[in-house]
Design an enzyme around this catalytic site. Structure first.
Site: not given
Ligand code: FAD
Length: 284
Positions: A15, A46, A105, A107, A125, A212
């Site tokens: 990454e 990212t 999704r 934050d 997401a 960090q």
């Molecule tokens: P989701 O999959 O939507 O999950 C979020 C929460 O909602 C979880 O608690 C899940 O259990 C719950 N949920 C999911 N679907 C449903 C549903 N249908 N109904 C009810 N609840 C549900 N952030 C950035 O801003 N930029 C980046 O480039 C970035 N890169 C990342 C790379 C990796 C590998 C990871 C692991 C995270 C990254 N993040 C990044 C952080 C990420 O955006 C956050 O962790 C965010 O809070 C959740 O994103 P998600 O896509 O996992 O969300």
């Protein structure tokens, strides 16, 4: 324990992040060029949560794909974007030959009003994944959380939504960073039980400075095992020793993963080619 790597193959990916300042594009591409010499399977880039920096992700991902000829994965968050904006971004990725997206999704940005947050067009997401799959021929990767996502009530709940992402067409997952492999092994066992068949790239973050660790833990929510906190305490005033110890910690983590048939490793490089290189040499 198996993570699709029963044949003991190693698949390393990295990454990187785009430059934070506009004028630093050349510096970033030089750094990424160095990292690319380690021949990863792919490099992911990212994306800012609010989407305001999206052009930089596009430029860097396009550079990786079209100039370095390495598969690029562009991260894409949806929390702060309309469907129209996401459509436009996906179209741009496609036009620039970037065909793999890590659909997230994101934050809630600090400056996002309640009004905008409550009326956002993508809630999870999975909404983004569904939208892209309906409109574009793009490969989608999803995020997953070995220690569960901080908002999820339980790991079982979180895994249910991970499974939903797979059912919507996600072809692999990248995990949140973790420092204790036991979490990953338990997570994978549960994930397989709920029918996750897609491969999961294990996220490894080298901690090379004491500073960090605070940011990393507060952003990821990952727990810090005693072995790592002891190192941090021991080398708190010895930066070069901490640097070496942090790299060694990641090497040992990866070696253990490989021994346990987890062959897909995603290294959060923090744009540090020297760190990435030392790890790759250490796991040969
Ligand atoms: P989701 O999959 O939507 O999950 C979020 C929460 O909602 C979880 O608690 C899940 O259990 C719950 N949920 C999911 N679907 C449903 C549903 N249908 N109904 C009810 N609840 C549900 N952030 C950035 O801003 N930029 C980046 O480039 C970035 N890169 C990342 C790379 C990796 C590998 C990871 C692991 C995270 C990254 N993040 C990044 C952080 C990420 O955006 C956050 O962790 C965010 O809070 C959740 O994103 P998600 O896509 O996992 O969300």
């Amino acid at each position: 324990m198996s993570n699709l790597s029963q044949n003991n193959e190693k698949h390393i990916s990295f990454e990187v992040f785009p430059p934070k300042k506009d004028g630093n594009f050349l510096i970033a591409t030089e750094v990424i060029k160095e990292i690319s010499k380690l021949s990863p399977d792919f490099i992911s880039v990212t994306y800012g949560a609010g989407g305001s920096q999206s052009k930089k992700t596009l430029e860097i991902a396009s550079y990786i794909e079209n100039e370095l000829h390495i598969t690029a994965v562009a991260h894409l968050t949806c929390i702060g974007s309309t469907k129209e904006e996401i459509y436009k971004r996906c179209k741009e990725f496609k036009e620039r030959n970037v065909s793999k997206i890590l659909a997230l999704r994101g934050d809630r940005p600090k400056d996002m009003t309640d009004e905008r947050y409550n009326h956002r067009e993508f809630i999870y997401a999975s909404d983004l994944i569904k939208f892209i799959k309906e409109k574009f021929d793009l490969s989608i990767i999803g995020a997953c959380y070995p220690e569960k996502h901080f908002e999820a009530l339980s790991l079982d709940d979180d895994l249910k939504y991970m499974r939903q992402k797979q059912d919507l067409g996600v072809e692999s997952f990248i995990s949140q960073l973790f420092f204790d492999n036991t979490y990953f092994y338990n997570f994978m066992e549960k994930a397989r039980k709920v029918g996750i068949k897609a491969s999961v790239h294990a996220g490894i973050m080298p901690v090379t400075s004491v500073k960090q660790i605070g940011t990393t833990v507060s952003l990821s929510g990952s727990s810090v095992p005693k072995k790592l906190s002891d190192l941090i305490a021991k080398y708190s005033d010895k930066p070069s020793d901490m640097y070496k110890a942090g790299i060694d910690y990641s090497i040992n983590q990866i070696r253990d993963l490989l021994k346990n048939c987890v062959g897909e490793i995603h290294i959060y490089t923090m744009n540090k080619p020297d760190v990435a290189k030392a790890i790759i040499e250490g796991i040969q």
